[in-house]
Scaffold this motif. Structure first.
Motif, short mmCIF file in Angstrom:
data_model
loop_
_atom_site.label_atom_id
_atom_site.label_comp_id
_atom_site.label_asym_id
_atom_site.label_seq_id
_atom_site.Cartn_x
_atom_site.Cartn_y
_atom_site.Cartn_z
N GLY A 228 0.78 -1.22 0.00
CA GLY A 228 0.00 0.00 0.00
C GLY A 228 0.81 1.28 0.00
N ALA A 229 1.98 1.28 0.64
CA ALA A 229 2.78 2.51 0.68
C ALA A 229 3.18 2.95 -0.72
N VAL A 230 3.61 1.99 -1.53
CA VAL A 230 3.97 2.32 -2.91
C VAL A 230 2.72 2.59 -3.73
N ALA A 231 1.64 1.88 -3.45
CA ALA A 231 0.38 2.15 -4.15
C ALA A 231 -0.05 3.60 -3.97
N GLU A 232 0.18 4.16 -2.79
CA GLU A 232 -0.16 5.57 -2.56
C GLU A 232 0.59 6.49 -3.51
N ASP A 233 1.85 6.16 -3.81
CA ASP A 233 2.60 6.97 -4.76
C ASP A 233 1.94 6.95 -6.14
N PHE A 234 1.41 5.80 -6.53
CA PHE A 234 0.70 5.72 -7.81
C PHE A 234 -0.61 6.50 -7.75
N VAL A 235 -1.30 6.45 -6.62
CA VAL A 235 -2.53 7.24 -6.47
C VAL A 235 -2.21 8.72 -6.68
N ASN A 236 -1.07 9.16 -6.17
CA ASN A 236 -0.68 10.56 -6.32
C ASN A 236 -0.37 10.94 -7.76
N GLU A 237 -0.19 9.93 -8.63
CA GLU A 237 0.00 10.18 -10.06
C GLU A 237 -1.29 9.94 -10.85
N GLY A 238 -2.41 9.80 -10.14
CA GLY A 238 -3.69 9.71 -10.81
C GLY A 238 -4.24 8.31 -10.97
N VAL A 239 -3.57 7.30 -10.45
CA VAL A 239 -4.05 5.93 -10.59
C VAL A 239 -5.22 5.70 -9.63
N SER A 240 -6.30 5.12 -10.15
CA SER A 240 -7.47 4.84 -9.32
C SER A 240 -7.90 3.38 -9.38
N LEU A 241 -7.24 2.57 -10.22
CA LEU A 241 -7.57 1.15 -10.31
C LEU A 241 -6.30 0.32 -10.19
N PHE A 242 -6.29 -0.59 -9.23
CA PHE A 242 -5.16 -1.50 -9.01
C PHE A 242 -5.65 -2.94 -9.14
N THR A 243 -4.91 -3.75 -9.89
CA THR A 243 -5.33 -5.13 -10.12
C THR A 243 -4.27 -6.10 -9.62
N VAL A 244 -4.72 -7.11 -8.92
CA VAL A 244 -3.87 -8.18 -8.41
C VAL A 244 -4.02 -9.37 -9.35
N GLY A 245 -2.91 -9.88 -9.87
CA GLY A 245 -2.93 -11.05 -10.72
C GLY A 245 -2.82 -12.31 -9.89
N VAL A 246 -3.71 -13.29 -10.16
CA VAL A 246 -3.74 -14.54 -9.41
C VAL A 246 -3.83 -15.69 -10.40
N GLY A 247 -2.91 -16.65 -10.29
CA GLY A 247 -2.88 -17.77 -11.21
C GLY A 247 -3.40 -19.05 -10.62
N GLY A 248 -3.75 -19.98 -11.51
CA GLY A 248 -4.22 -21.29 -11.09
C GLY A 248 -3.07 -22.25 -10.87
N PRO A 249 -3.37 -23.42 -10.33
CA PRO A 249 -4.72 -23.91 -10.05
C PRO A 249 -5.26 -23.54 -8.67
N ASP A 250 -4.41 -22.99 -7.77
CA ASP A 250 -4.86 -22.77 -6.39
C ASP A 250 -5.65 -21.49 -6.20
N TYR A 251 -5.32 -20.45 -6.97
CA TYR A 251 -5.97 -19.15 -6.84
C TYR A 251 -5.95 -18.65 -5.40
N ASP A 252 -4.72 -18.44 -4.93
CA ASP A 252 -4.49 -17.92 -3.57
C ASP A 252 -4.83 -16.43 -3.57
N LEU A 253 -5.79 -16.01 -2.79
CA LEU A 253 -6.27 -14.63 -2.78
C LEU A 253 -5.70 -13.80 -1.64
N THR A 254 -4.59 -14.24 -1.05
CA THR A 254 -4.01 -13.51 0.07
C THR A 254 -3.63 -12.08 -0.32
#
Length: 266
Positions: A228-254
């Motif tokens: 989140g700390a680095v994500a805030e830097d992106f927010v300050n550059e206008g970013v409003s959508l962040f996506t987490v990539g999750v692969g199979g087969p387990d699809y760990d959503l941590t």
């Protein structure tokens, strides 16, 4: 904000997406379960991707097709927006793609995002009989197809339930960002923070050329591994959508759970 060309973060709510990569899962039920768990966690958008073969792990391992899956997700989910991150711009007749998108839009009750890009994975093209061409030819095709998609949307009966948001993925400064300025509601960038600052300026110049407010285009990036700390830097550059990539087969959503917790704590 460090630039004057993008609307301030305060005017756009921060949203979290998840890209459930439809590969290495031998049973589609694993993907269905991951979609349900993601929606229950409170994610805003559920994406897949538009490839015909796995991008990691066993190159000939299990994989499922993008748009038929999106139609199933449209029925399965109740709240989340959904789409591809991103559709291969040359894989389908663009008028047909517009009709597919309109249909999923109706099935979902107006929750589809039309994510699209120029395409890049040569194996997809060669194995399925598409001409791979060059980066330039693929982007020319993308531009022509975006025009055709917009025209087809206006002709379909019934019409889409809303103006379907178009997300364009990529960062080429001369061609891709021009297409973003002309067509996109959302721009998904793969740039790091310094590159994003520069590309924001390039996009602003393209927007000025076509008479469009750059603040009308939402910025999207992958959720940073640093959290989140680095994500805030992106927010300050206008970013409003962040996506987490999750692969199979387990699809760990941590990681997705952590990103949602950061969003909720802001």
């Amino acid at each position: 904000m460090t630039t004057g060309d993008v609307t301030t973060a305060a005017t756009q709510p921060v949203r979290i997406g998840v890209q459930l990569q439809p590969q290495q899962a031998p049973d589609y039920g694993m993907i269905r379960d991951a979609v349900l768990r993601s929606e229950e966690l409170g994610v805003d958008i559920v994406f897949n991707w538009d490839h015909f073969f796995p991008l990691y792990g066993d190159p000939d391992g299990p994989h499922f097709e993008c748009w038929t899956m999106l139609a199933a997700w449209a029925e399965q989910t109740e709240r989340v927006e959904l789409g591809a991150l991103v559709t291969g711009g040359g894989y389908r007749n663009p008028d047909l793609l517009a009709d597919m998108a309109r249909t999923v839009d109706h099935i979902s009750g107006g929750r589809l995002i039309l994510g699209i890009g120029g395409g890049w994975f040569e194996k997809d093209y060669e194995a399925y009989g598409y001409e791979f061409g060059t980066p330039g030819s693929r982007l020319r095709t993308l531009g022509e197809n975006l025009d055709r998609i917009e025209r087809r949307f206006a002709l379909l009966n019934p019409a889409p339930t809303r103006e379907i948001p178009v997300l364009i993925g990529g960062g080429g400064e001369r061609k891709t960002l021009r297409l973003v300025a002309e067509h996109a509601h959302i721009w998904h960038s793969f740039a790091d923070l310094e590159a994003l600052r520069h590309k924001n300026q390039v996009l602003a110049a393209h927007c000025q050329d076509v008479g469009r407010d750059p603040a009308a285009i939402a910025r999207s990036v992958s959720f940073p591994k640093e959290g989140g700390a680095v994500a805030e830097d992106f927010v300050n550059e206008g970013v409003s959508l962040f996506t987490v990539g999750v692969g199979g087969p387990d699809y760990d959503l941590t990681e997705l759970r952590d990103a949602i917790a950061w969003r909720d704590a802001r």
